[in-house]
Design an enzyme around this catalytic site. Sequence first.
Site, mmCIF file in Angstrom:
data_model
loop_
_atom_site.group_PDB
_atom_site.id
_atom_site.type_symbol
_atom_site.label_atom_id
_atom_site.label_comp_id
_atom_site.label_asym_id
_atom_site.label_seq_id
_atom_site.Cartn_x
_atom_site.Cartn_y
_atom_site.Cartn_z
ATOM 1 N N LYS A 189 -3.263 96.491 -32.776
ATOM 2 C CA LYS A 189 -3.103 95.164 -32.141
ATOM 3 C C LYS A 189 -3.903 94.076 -32.844
ATOM 4 O O LYS A 189 -4.528 94.273 -33.567
ATOM 5 C CB LYS A 189 -3.069 95.302 -30.522
ATOM 6 C CG LYS A 189 -2.515 96.454 -30.040
ATOM 7 C CD LYS A 189 -0.929 96.761 -30.185
ATOM 8 C CE LYS A 189 -0.483 97.686 -29.766
ATOM 9 N NZ LYS A 189 0.878 98.353 -29.495
HETATM 10 C C1 LIG Z 1 0.896 99.476 -28.500
HETATM 11 C C2 LIG Z 1 1.861 99.121 -27.425
HETATM 12 C C3 LIG Z 1 1.868 100.075 -26.173
HETATM 13 C C4 LIG Z 1 0.725 101.011 -25.999
HETATM 14 O O1 LIG Z 1 -0.537 100.451 -26.103
HETATM 15 P P1 LIG Z 1 -1.890 101.437 -26.083
HETATM 16 O O2 LIG Z 1 -3.004 100.586 -25.730
HETATM 17 O O3 LIG Z 1 -1.794 102.025 -27.333
HETATM 18 O O4 LIG Z 1 -1.528 102.492 -24.773
HETATM 19 C C5 LIG Z 1 2.869 99.706 -25.279
HETATM 20 N N1 LIG Z 1 3.837 99.054 -25.289
HETATM 21 C C6 LIG Z 1 4.040 98.399 -26.507
HETATM 22 C C7 LIG Z 1 5.162 97.309 -26.824
HETATM 23 C C8 LIG Z 1 3.187 98.531 -27.790
HETATM 24 O O5 LIG Z 1 3.365 97.922 -28.690
#
Ligand SMILES: *Cc1c(COP(=O)(O)O)cnc(C)c1O
Length: 386
Positions: A189
């Site tokens: 992210k």
């Molecule tokens: C990355 C992501 C998640 C999960 O995030 P984590 O912090 O890895 O648990 C959930 N929803 C979406 C849309 C994502 O892109």
Amino acid sequence: MSTAPVAPTQIPIMRPYLGVEEERAAAEAVASGWIAQGPRVAEFEAAFAARLGAAHAVAVSSCTTALHLALVVAGIGPDDEVVVPSLSFIATANAARYVGARPVFAEVDLATACLTPATVEAALTPATRAVIVVDQAGMPADVDAIRAVCEPRGVVVVEDAACAAGSTYHGRPVGADALLAAFSFHPRKILTTGEGGMVVTSDASLAERLVLLRQHGMSVSAADRHAAGGAVIEQYLEVGFNYRMTDIQAAVGLVQLGRLDEVIARRRHLAGRYAAGLSDVAGILLPADPPWGTTNHQSYWVTLPEQVADRRNDVMQVLAEQGISTRRGIMASHLEPAYEGHPHAALPVTERLTNGSLILPLYHELSEADQDRVIDAFRNALEDLT
Ligand SMILES: *Cc1c(COP(=O)(O)O)cnc(C)c1O
């Protein structure tokens, strides 16, 4: 066929943007002797809430655990239906399963890859208690319009803003006014703490319950007990979880938060260069700001012209042979073995997007020369197919 004298440098799909300041901040947390959830987590929560203009922010161990807690505090449970896009990272749908509810896959819009009021409405039944709206790859969904469909029916809207830190909606940061919105700080992210997540909420009593649930339902946090000095006996008020973030992660997050505006500006600049270099390709679809907000371009997904959509893997292979990493388009949960046999309506747009799109390299330190290489290689690959 001519061969290049030197192997081209590898262009990764992404690379986290971390510097010596993050290194130092993590080292200071370790040296302080307080490494689990403590003062730095509290500081990160306050800074994140302030950056978004949100009333409350509660740090947790991931966006997945953030979504789980959001559904718990929203009162979602067994026999409830939760409308989710299939086109999302699988954690969105799984969150409904964690509380014993049934995910109901709704269709997305081809241009934004997000749910719309119409696709949500089509998926509502008398058993629907919540909708998880995903701001896909940083693209803000039209949440107010979806709320207008849901709230009169008593359906709670939870925002999966995993990728959307710093994206805007009607001129304000995504999540600023949300009843419940969940963010991710995974390295994939735009802002990272290694692993980590945050729930923001406009409601003080929900915030209080989120805090309780992330620390085993314990009435007094370890930091508060420490600060109190004297004897403090904690109570366990309900069955909670250990979903805490560490102070080492929060220290890194505070530095990353300070870079957020710079990181988004760079991504939007590079995304603009992709659009300039690719928009004349007939039939191609590129991510662009919707009328109601701006995207942080967490990922740059490109949807291939319909006549070559089934050659997506070939395009990826051609680019890989030139040292350019790409990824398949956003996944579709209903096509994964974990959801085999799970009933769902027809999802043609979702299937076109997941099968016919790919994600191009985009990260802070991507050079314009490397980006031009990606654009040229991608255009050539498409021309060879058509
Ligand atoms: C990355 C992501 C998640 C999960 O995030 P984590 O912090 O890895 O648990 C959930 N929803 C979406 C849309 C994502 O892109």
